[in-house]
Every structure is written in structure tokens, then in C-alpha cells.
Design a protein around this motif. Structure first.
Motif, PDB file in Angstrom:
ATOM      1  N   VAL A 192       5.190   4.767 -16.006  1.00  0.00           N
ATOM      2  CA  VAL A 192       6.373   5.626 -15.915  1.00  0.00           C
ATOM      3  C   VAL A 192       6.398   6.628 -17.058  1.00  0.00           C
ATOM      4  O   VAL A 192       6.657   7.823 -16.864  1.00  0.00           O
ATOM      5  CB  VAL A 192       7.650   4.769 -15.901  1.00  0.00           C
ATOM      6  CG1 VAL A 192       8.884   5.662 -15.980  1.00  0.00           C
ATOM      7  CG2 VAL A 192       7.701   3.912 -14.644  1.00  0.00           C
ATOM      8  N   ARG A 193       6.125   6.167 -18.275  1.00  0.00           N
ATOM      9  CA  ARG A 193       6.146   7.062 -19.427  1.00  0.00           C
ATOM     10  C   ARG A 193       5.080   8.156 -19.325  1.00  0.00           C
ATOM     11  O   ARG A 193       5.270   9.272 -19.820  1.00  0.00           O
ATOM     12  CB  ARG A 193       5.936   6.267 -20.716  1.00  0.00           C
ATOM     13  CG  ARG A 193       7.136   5.437 -21.141  1.00  0.00           C
ATOM     14  CD  ARG A 193       7.044   5.070 -22.606  1.00  0.00           C
ATOM     15  NE  ARG A 193       8.194   4.257 -22.985  1.00  0.00           N
ATOM     16  CZ  ARG A 193       8.191   2.924 -23.058  1.00  0.00           C
ATOM     17  NH1 ARG A 193       7.061   2.257 -22.786  1.00  0.00           N
ATOM     18  NH2 ARG A 193       9.264   2.265 -23.387  1.00  0.00           N
ATOM     19  N   ALA A 194       3.964   7.825 -18.674  1.00  0.00           N
ATOM     20  CA  ALA A 194       2.893   8.809 -18.514  1.00  0.00           C
ATOM     21  C   ALA A 194       3.204   9.821 -17.412  1.00  0.00           C
ATOM     22  O   ALA A 194       2.455  10.785 -17.223  1.00  0.00           O
ATOM     23  CB  ALA A 194       1.576   8.099 -18.206  1.00  0.00           C
ATOM     24  N   GLY A 195       4.307   9.606 -16.699  1.00  0.00           N
ATOM     25  CA  GLY A 195       4.649  10.494 -15.587  1.00  0.00           C
ATOM     26  C   GLY A 195       3.677  10.391 -14.433  1.00  0.00           C
ATOM     27  O   GLY A 195       3.495  11.339 -13.665  1.00  0.00           O
ATOM     28  N   VAL A 231       0.846  -1.188   0.000  1.00  0.00           N
ATOM     29  CA  VAL A 231       0.000   0.000   0.000  1.00  0.00           C
ATOM     30  C   VAL A 231       0.885   1.243   0.000  1.00  0.00           C
ATOM     31  O   VAL A 231       2.086   1.174   0.243  1.00  0.00           O
ATOM     32  CB  VAL A 231      -0.947   0.014   1.217  1.00  0.00           C
ATOM     33  CG1 VAL A 231      -1.919  -1.147   1.161  1.00  0.00           C
ATOM     34  CG2 VAL A 231      -0.160  -0.014   2.530  1.00  0.00           C
ATOM     35  N   GLY A 232       0.262   2.384  -0.268  1.00  0.00           N
ATOM     36  CA  GLY A 232       0.994   3.638  -0.289  1.00  0.00           C
ATOM     37  C   GLY A 232       1.526   3.953  -1.669  1.00  0.00           C
ATOM     38  O   GLY A 232       1.017   3.481  -2.687  1.00  0.00           O
ATOM     39  N   LEU A 233       2.568   4.759  -1.706  1.00  0.00           N
ATOM     40  CA  LEU A 233       3.152   5.208  -2.970  1.00  0.00           C
ATOM     41  C   LEU A 233       4.000   4.102  -3.585  1.00  0.00           C
ATOM     42  O   LEU A 233       4.935   3.612  -2.963  1.00  0.00           O
ATOM     43  CB  LEU A 233       4.011   6.451  -2.725  1.00  0.00           C
ATOM     44  CG  LEU A 233       4.668   7.086  -3.945  1.00  0.00           C
ATOM     45  CD1 LEU A 233       3.621   7.606  -4.923  1.00  0.00           C
ATOM     46  CD2 LEU A 233       5.610   8.210  -3.516  1.00  0.00           C
ATOM     47  N   GLN A 234       3.665   3.712  -4.803  1.00  0.00           N
ATOM     48  CA  GLN A 234       4.391   2.643  -5.489  1.00  0.00           C
ATOM     49  C   GLN A 234       5.186   3.147  -6.680  1.00  0.00           C
ATOM     50  O   GLN A 234       6.091   2.464  -7.167  1.00  0.00           O
ATOM     51  CB  GLN A 234       3.419   1.560  -5.954  1.00  0.00           C
ATOM     52  CG  GLN A 234       2.758   0.812  -4.807  1.00  0.00           C
ATOM     53  CD  GLN A 234       2.126  -0.477  -5.284  1.00  0.00           C
ATOM     54  OE1 GLN A 234       1.262  -0.468  -6.140  1.00  0.00           O
ATOM     55  NE2 GLN A 234       2.576  -1.594  -4.724  1.00  0.00           N
ATOM     56  N   ALA A 235       4.855   4.322  -7.167  1.00  0.00           N
ATOM     57  CA  ALA A 235       5.584   4.913  -8.286  1.00  0.00           C
ATOM     58  C   ALA A 235       5.426   6.424  -8.210  1.00  0.00           C
ATOM     59  O   ALA A 235       4.383   6.914  -7.788  1.00  0.00           O
ATOM     60  CB  ALA A 235       5.059   4.391  -9.628  1.00  0.00           C
ATOM     61  N   GLY A 236       6.487   7.143  -8.604  1.00  0.00           N
ATOM     62  CA  GLY A 236       6.399   8.592  -8.645  1.00  0.00           C
ATOM     63  C   GLY A 236       7.237   9.291  -7.599  1.00  0.00           C
ATOM     64  O   GLY A 236       7.772   8.677  -6.678  1.00  0.00           O
ATOM     65  N   ASP A 237       7.325  10.603  -7.743  1.00  0.00           N
ATOM     66  CA  ASP A 237       8.108  11.469  -6.866  1.00  0.00           C
ATOM     67  C   ASP A 237       7.210  12.016  -5.760  1.00  0.00           C
ATOM     68  O   ASP A 237       6.212  12.689  -6.050  1.00  0.00           O
ATOM     69  CB  ASP A 237       8.690  12.621  -7.696  1.00  0.00           C
ATOM     70  CG  ASP A 237       9.517  13.594  -6.865  1.00  0.00           C
ATOM     71  OD1 ASP A 237       9.639  13.397  -5.637  1.00  0.00           O
ATOM     72  OD2 ASP A 237      10.033  14.573  -7.455  1.00  0.00           O
ATOM     73  N   PRO A 238       7.527  11.771  -4.498  1.00  0.00           N
ATOM     74  CA  PRO A 238       6.670  12.260  -3.406  1.00  0.00           C
ATOM     75  C   PRO A 238       6.495  13.773  -3.402  1.00  0.00           C
ATOM     76  O   PRO A 238       5.517  14.277  -2.852  1.00  0.00           O
ATOM     77  CB  PRO A 238       7.397  11.789  -2.141  1.00  0.00           C
ATOM     78  CG  PRO A 238       8.256  10.657  -2.585  1.00  0.00           C
ATOM     79  CD  PRO A 238       8.662  10.972  -3.994  1.00  0.00           C
ATOM     80  N   GLN A 239       7.429  14.501  -4.007  1.00  0.00           N
ATOM     81  CA  GLN A 239       7.359  15.962  -3.999  1.00  0.00           C
ATOM     82  C   GLN A 239       6.730  16.535  -5.266  1.00  0.00           C
ATOM     83  O   GLN A 239       6.663  17.755  -5.430  1.00  0.00           O
ATOM     84  CB  GLN A 239       8.770  16.547  -3.819  1.00  0.00           C
ATOM     85  CG  GLN A 239       9.442  16.149  -2.519  1.00  0.00           C
ATOM     86  CD  GLN A 239       8.626  16.517  -1.299  1.00  0.00           C
ATOM     87  OE1 GLN A 239       8.161  17.661  -1.189  1.00  0.00           O
ATOM     88  NE2 GLN A 239       8.455  15.587  -0.375  1.00  0.00           N
TER      89      GLN A 239
END
Length: 380
Positions: free
Chosen positions: A99-102, A35-43
């Protein structure tokens, strides 16, 4: 789709995570759940959130079309560890597309199943069950007593800020609190900006001691609201751990239909609620059904618990062969509606909840329900 409303503060992913963690604490998830953030920049900045049961190529494409920066799903994007990211394989192709979709990807899985007002509470409500309780408790959330000292005349302002659907709730009663008058003293030191009184002079103030019950996971959000609403520069409060039985958290719900429904009416209601044309049934139901259990997703393991809790019918999303009732069992039946159908029905309500929580925090985010969610299989 939730109506877009402009709000004064820009949001980053960390803000969204804090909002979700306050409502559906990630610590409630079962061990090993992702659970939680699995992909991406927290900021990374977020203006659009797309809510879906699970990520799929169609949902990811929809997110790109809608310029969403965050995909919020019930099923984790990465449920089992990926051995590779090969794009000639479905999982690798999907991860590469995210990932490609940002896109950032966040999941609320078993923590959402357990949470008050989460998936299973919603299903019980949709079925019209009265006085639903947890079908299979797995933990209890501890209570704390918050005592805060408020200047006389500001009690209602602070009390209103503290209360929500979990704080100040005792059984079937909400907005429960206690207040008692007294006198407080304080001496503002250099650099202080006292609400009343002067620096370097002892002050006496008529105050009320305001007490309220707070679930442990709600403490951070409750204190944030308290400090925003309280007139004092430095808020004096105490938190006391309690031995009172905590809030039961667990899978599924069981409740009743006053007066009961016939078996035919029961099947028709289930089909209507979950928007399915057919269901699978095991067992032998009674002519009149009054006590019903429900669990979204793979709830086959709780068939026995449904019987223990006195359910005459148990509605769930998925049942394996060896979990099912082994033969025609009198006055008890299991209705399987399909895993996808049992959970996707909650997505619009979940999006509304998240939108509401973001509004409370004055975050400028639009929450959208995916229109590209489809069953991952077809029946020929």
C-alpha cells in the motif's frame, strides 16, 4: 527483462485486467481461489508492470525502485483472508509495504495453471515432451462458431485479424476457416455511413460468409479484432453454440520423449530445466523413461492420475508424505523439485506473453521480470 517498446496508448489497470482475462480467464480459477485485482485503484495509470512468482519484501522494494505501478504475481498476495494488518506480523508488514508503495497487486493463480500456454504447458515444453495432453482435466471450454459476412475482396484481411493461437485451431491445425459466396442486401438509414451504397437506397453486395471456431473465453477479444478489421460500419455476424467436445482444461501435462532417456539422463534434464542442484525421488524408475507427467506447484494429489495416464516418471513441485509412493514401486518414480523452482522458471516466459498481449492492444506498458525472486527458505 522484456525490451521496453513505446506504444501509442496509455494504459490503466482495467486495461491490464482485460488483457489478462482474455488470455487466462479469471473464471477458470478454482472455487475459492483469489485471482484478479487484490490491491489498488482499477482506474490508476500503468506504465511499468513487474512480474514475479509471489510478493515478498524484496520484490516490493524492487517494484518501488523500478517505479512499477502494478505487481503481477502467480501466487496471490492475499491467499488466505487477513485477520488484521498489524505490522509486527509478516503478512501485515507485507500488505502495508504494498500500500505504501502505491502498488496495485494482481494475481493469476489456478487460471494460469489451467490455461493453454500457461504454466504447465510451459513446463512440458521446457522438458521437451512431445504431444503433451492435460494430465487432470477439470473442465471443458465450449466452442462457438463465428459466422461473419464480408464483402468480396476483404476475406483475407478479416480472416487474418480473427486468427490467433486459439481461434481457428482444430487439433494440430491452425488458421482453419470456411468461406462461401452469396449476395447480401441492406438499406442504409438516416445517419448511416455505408461502406458501399447510398442512404435510403437498397443496396446489393457480393459477400462471403466466413466461418471460424472460437473458444468461449476468446469471444470478446475476437469480436474486438473483427470490428477493427472489417470495412463495414455495422458488422453482421452470428455466434452459434456447438455440441462439439470442448477444449480440455486442467492441471499438469503428460507427454513422451521419442526414443526415451535413461534414468540418469532424466534426472539431469529435470535438474537443468528447473535449475536445481538436487531433487527428491520416490519409487523405482525404469531403466529407460519415455512417458513423463509434470505439474507445477503442489501436485502431490495427481500422483495416481499420472500412473493412470501411463507416466513412468512424474515431476512436480511439492509432495506431502502421505501423497508419496508408499514404497519402491517398480517402473514408476516421482521427482520433487521444490514448489518455488517448479513455478519460478515460467516467470520470464509469462512476462513475454503478457508483453505480447499488451503490444497487440497497443498499450504503452513496459513488462519487467523480477530479479529479486528468491526461494523463501534455505537448506543448511
Amino acid at each position: 527483462m522484456c525490451t521496453p517498446v513505446l506504444r501509442p496508448m496509455a494504459a490503466i489497470i482495467t486495461d491490464i485486467l482485460a488483457c489478462l482475462d482474455a488470455a487466462y480467464p479469471f473464471s477458470w480459477a478454482l472455487s475459492g481461489d483469489r485471482v484478479g485485482l487484490q490491491a489498488g485503484d482499477p482506474q490508476a495509470s500503468v506504465t511499468n508492470v513487474l512480474v514475479a512468482l509471489e510478493a515478498s519484501p524484496a520484490v516490493v522494494a524492487e517494484a518501488r525502485t523500478l517505479s512499477a505501478q502494478l505487481l503481477l504475481t502467480h501466487h496471490p498476495l492475499i491467499y488466505q483472508a487477513a485477520a488484521d494488518l498489524r505490522e509486527d506480523r509478516p503478512q501485515g508488514r507485507l500488505l502495508a509495504a504494498v500500500v505504501r508503495a502505491g502498488l496495485a497487486a494482481v494475481a493469476c493463480h489456478t487460471n494460469l495453471d489451467l490455461a493453454p500456454q500457461g504454466l504447465n504447458d510451459h513446463l512440458a515444453h521446457r522438458l521437451g515432451l512431445e504431444e503433451p495432453v492435460v494430465l487432470d482435466p477439470v473442465r471443458q471450454e465450449a466452442w462457438l462458431k463465428l459466422a461473419v459476412f464480408v464483402p468480396v475482396g476483404y476475406e483475407d484481411q478479416v480472416r487474418t485479424a480473427l486468427m490467433d493461437d486459439r481461434v481457428g485451431v482444430i487439433g494440430h491445425y491452425s488458421h482453419c476457416s470456411f468461406a462461401a459466396r452469396g449476395q447480401g442486401t441492406y438499406l442504409p438509414l438516416s445517419g448511416a455511413r455505408p461502406f458501399r451504397g447510398e442512404v435510403a437506397r437498397l443496396s446489393r453486395a457480393d459477400e462471403s460468409r466466413l466461418e471460424v471456431l472460437v473458444p468461449e473465453s476468446a469471444v470478446p477479444a475476437t469480436l474486438a479484432r473483427l470490428k477493427k478489421a472489417h470495412p463495414y460500419e455495422e458488422v453482421a455476424y452470428d455466434l452459434y453454440p456447438l455440441a462439439n467436445p470442448g477444449l480440455a482444461l486442467g492441471f499438469g501435462r503428460v507427454g513422451h520423449w521419442p526414443g526415451g532417456l535413461s534414468w540418469k539422463e532424466t534426472v539431469n534434464r529435470v535438474k537443468e530445466v528447473f535449475a536445481v542442484s538436487g531433487v527428491r525421488v520416490w519409487g523405482q524408475p525404469p531403466e529407460v523413461v519415455s512417458r513423463v507427467a509434470v505439474c507445477g506447484g503442489s501436485g502431490g494429489d495427481l500422483i495416481g492420475q499420472a500412473r493412470v495416464q501411463g507416466a513412468q516418471v512424474y515431476v512436480t513441485g511439492e509432495v506431502r508424505h502421505h501423497q508419496a509412493v508408499p514404497g519402491p514401486e517398480e517402473d514408476f518414480a516421482v521427482i520433487e523439485v521444490g514448489h518455488f523452482a517448479s513455478e519460478v522458471v515460467f516467470m520470464p516466459a509469462w512476462a513475454e506473453q503478457v508483453d505480447h498481449f499488451l503490444r497487440q492492444r497497443e498499450l504503452a506498458v513496459q513488462v519487467i521480470v523480477s530479479a529479486a525472486q528468491t526461494m523463501p527458505f534455505q537448506i543448511l
